[in-house]
Design a protein around this motif. Structure first.
Motif, mmCIF file in Angstrom:
data_model
loop_
_atom_site.group_PDB
_atom_site.id
_atom_site.type_symbol
_atom_site.label_atom_id
_atom_site.label_comp_id
_atom_site.label_asym_id
_atom_site.label_seq_id
_atom_site.Cartn_x
_atom_site.Cartn_y
_atom_site.Cartn_z
ATOM 1 N N ALA A 6 34.887 -65.131 13.472
ATOM 2 C CA ALA A 6 35.253 -63.918 14.314
ATOM 3 C C ALA A 6 37.119 -63.646 14.275
ATOM 4 C CB ALA A 6 35.277 -63.807 15.884
ATOM 5 N N TYR A 7 38.068 -64.816 14.403
ATOM 6 C CA TYR A 7 38.920 -65.125 14.240
ATOM 7 C C TYR A 7 39.575 -64.773 13.056
ATOM 8 C CZ TYR A 7 43.209 -67.719 14.265
ATOM 9 O OH TYR A 7 44.621 -67.740 13.652
ATOM 10 N N THR A 8 38.576 -65.344 11.907
ATOM 11 C CA THR A 8 38.973 -65.232 10.923
ATOM 12 C C THR A 8 38.419 -63.747 10.111
ATOM 13 O OG1 THR A 8 38.182 -67.677 9.427
ATOM 14 C CG2 THR A 8 38.628 -65.669 8.220
ATOM 15 N N ALA A 9 37.607 -62.741 10.897
ATOM 16 C CA ALA A 9 37.451 -61.813 10.374
ATOM 17 C C ALA A 9 38.494 -60.884 10.596
ATOM 18 C CB ALA A 9 35.804 -61.546 10.599
ATOM 19 N N MET A 10 39.242 -61.211 12.034
ATOM 20 C CA MET A 10 40.113 -60.126 12.925
ATOM 21 C C MET A 10 41.419 -60.516 11.458
ATOM 22 S SD MET A 10 41.376 -57.992 15.024
ATOM 23 C CE MET A 10 39.490 -57.924 16.202
ATOM 24 N N GLU A 15 45.627 -57.575 8.659
ATOM 25 C CA GLU A 15 46.015 -56.907 7.474
ATOM 26 C C GLU A 15 46.170 -55.745 7.132
ATOM 27 O OE1 GLU A 15 44.945 -60.052 4.780
ATOM 28 O OE2 GLU A 15 45.605 -61.428 5.611
ATOM 29 N N THR A 16 45.156 -55.227 7.082
ATOM 30 C CA THR A 16 44.660 -53.354 7.151
ATOM 31 C C THR A 16 44.919 -52.181 8.033
ATOM 32 O OG1 THR A 16 42.503 -53.171 7.482
ATOM 33 C CG2 THR A 16 43.298 -53.867 5.026
ATOM 34 N N ILE A 17 45.613 -52.925 9.524
ATOM 35 C CA ILE A 17 45.655 -51.903 10.570
ATOM 36 C C ILE A 17 46.421 -51.970 10.274
ATOM 37 C CG2 ILE A 17 45.220 -51.303 12.678
ATOM 38 C CD1 ILE A 17 42.505 -53.015 12.016
ATOM 39 N N ASP A 31 31.665 -65.951 22.255
ATOM 40 C CA ASP A 31 32.284 -66.024 21.099
ATOM 41 C C ASP A 31 32.546 -65.309 19.823
ATOM 42 O OD1 ASP A 31 32.207 -68.813 22.463
ATOM 43 O OD2 ASP A 31 30.477 -69.633 20.717
ATOM 44 N N LEU A 32 32.592 -64.157 20.015
ATOM 45 C CA LEU A 32 33.008 -63.688 19.012
ATOM 46 C C LEU A 32 34.048 -63.015 19.299
ATOM 47 C CD1 LEU A 32 29.677 -62.171 17.372
ATOM 48 C CD2 LEU A 32 31.134 -64.457 16.266
ATOM 49 N N THR A 33 33.763 -62.481 20.767
ATOM 50 C CA THR A 33 34.839 -61.540 20.940
ATOM 51 C C THR A 33 36.288 -62.696 21.298
ATOM 52 O OG1 THR A 33 33.101 -60.909 22.416
ATOM 53 C CG2 THR A 33 35.538 -59.684 22.831
ATOM 54 N N VAL A 34 36.562 -63.941 22.070
ATOM 55 C CA VAL A 34 36.772 -64.999 22.010
ATOM 56 C C VAL A 34 38.215 -65.243 20.642
ATOM 57 C CG1 VAL A 34 37.740 -67.361 22.869
ATOM 58 C CG2 VAL A 34 36.011 -66.282 24.424
ATOM 59 N N GLY A 35 37.398 -65.425 19.706
ATOM 60 C CA GLY A 35 37.736 -65.742 18.724
ATOM 61 C C GLY A 35 38.834 -64.197 17.738
ATOM 62 N N ALA A 36 37.980 -63.163 18.502
ATOM 63 C CA ALA A 36 38.637 -61.752 17.784
ATOM 64 C C ALA A 36 39.872 -61.808 18.830
ATOM 65 C CB ALA A 36 38.307 -60.775 17.952
ATOM 66 N N TYR A 37 39.713 -61.822 19.521
ATOM 67 C CA TYR A 37 41.370 -61.531 20.706
ATOM 68 C C TYR A 37 42.158 -63.134 19.723
ATOM 69 C CZ TYR A 37 44.239 -61.425 24.375
ATOM 70 O OH TYR A 37 45.557 -61.378 25.078
ATOM 71 N N ARG A 38 41.893 -64.106 19.790
ATOM 72 C CA ARG A 38 43.054 -65.088 19.791
ATOM 73 C C ARG A 38 44.010 -64.694 17.992
ATOM 74 N NH1 ARG A 38 39.532 -71.174 20.643
ATOM 75 N NH2 ARG A 38 39.502 -71.088 22.288
ATOM 76 N N ALA A 39 43.001 -63.869 17.806
ATOM 77 C CA ALA A 39 43.675 -63.429 16.667
ATOM 78 C C ALA A 39 44.364 -62.912 16.279
ATOM 79 C CB ALA A 39 42.537 -63.499 14.969
ATOM 80 N N LEU A 40 44.060 -61.673 17.548
ATOM 81 C CA LEU A 40 44.437 -60.369 18.125
ATOM 82 C C LEU A 40 46.068 -61.242 19.332
ATOM 83 C CD1 LEU A 40 42.680 -58.499 19.404
ATOM 84 C CD2 LEU A 40 43.775 -57.580 17.357
ATOM 85 N N LYS A 41 46.499 -62.458 19.388
ATOM 86 C CA LYS A 41 47.247 -62.475 20.211
ATOM 87 C C LYS A 41 48.469 -62.937 19.293
ATOM 88 C CE LYS A 41 48.038 -65.813 24.109
ATOM 89 N NZ LYS A 41 48.396 -64.857 25.176
ATOM 90 N N GLN A 42 47.883 -64.192 18.348
ATOM 91 C CA GLN A 42 48.238 -65.040 17.940
ATOM 92 C C GLN A 42 49.265 -63.808 16.382
ATOM 93 O OE1 GLN A 42 46.271 -66.613 14.166
ATOM 94 N NE2 GLN A 42 47.738 -68.679 13.925
ATOM 95 N N ALA A 43 48.703 -62.457 16.221
ATOM 96 C CA ALA A 43 49.657 -61.790 15.987
ATOM 97 C C ALA A 43 49.840 -61.143 16.719
ATOM 98 C CB ALA A 43 48.272 -61.119 14.638
#
Length: 154
Positions: A6-10, A15-17, A31-43
């Motif tokens: 999920a982190y990688t997918a987000m 990159e496209t949003i 777990d998917l939500t946590v992974g996606a949120y980590r990517a959002l936070k990092q970006a």
């Protein structure tokens, strides 16, 4: 279906949003939500995001309480389904023909109601949602009342 996937997918989706766009995240697993949120936070995109998960695990409950971006959490109280199965077995034993669909306990947790269902720091629900009207045949067995944790049942 992992936190890492999920982190990688987000990361790839971001990159496209365009950076000025708001983002809503919902997944079928915390777990998917946590992974996606980590990517959002990092970006540095978390301030423009609304996040909701599914499952009610410890990380998600903590995030719902403390993270402004985490606005809701769908919870089906999986660990308590046994109560309903015992009541269903008792109903069938008593000659009840159950409906085609018996609903599981389910609630949308929000910042304003999460403490009604879970004590802070706990991942074990202190209360389950009220039994849906369609499942009143389970209430008539008297089994659910014995657990003492369902809203509206004594």
């Amino acid at each position: 279906n992992t936190l890492d996937s999920a982190y990688t997918a987000m990361q790839q989706a971001l990159e496209t949003i365009p950076a000025n766009r708001n983002i809503i995240v919902f997944s079928i697993d915390d777990d998917l939500t946590v992974g996606a949120y980590r990517a959002l936070k990092q970006a540095n995109r978390a301030n423009n995001a609304m996040v909701t998960g599914f499952g009610g695990d410890g990380q998600a409950l903590a995030a719902l309480r403390s993270n402004p971006s985490w606005v809701a959490e769908e919870d089906s109280f999986f660990t308590n389904w046994g109560e309903y199965l015992v009541a269903l077995a008792a109903a069938v034993h008593n000659g009840v023909k159950p409906p085609h669909l018996t609903l599981a306990p389910e609630a949308v947790l929000t910042k304003s109601n999460v403490n009604s269902y879970y004590a802070p720091g706990s991942t074990e629900p202190k209360q389950l949602p009220a039994v849906p009207a369609a499942d009143n045949f389970l209430v008539k067995t008297g089994v659910l009342q014995k657990f003492g944790n369902i809203k509206g049942l004594k």
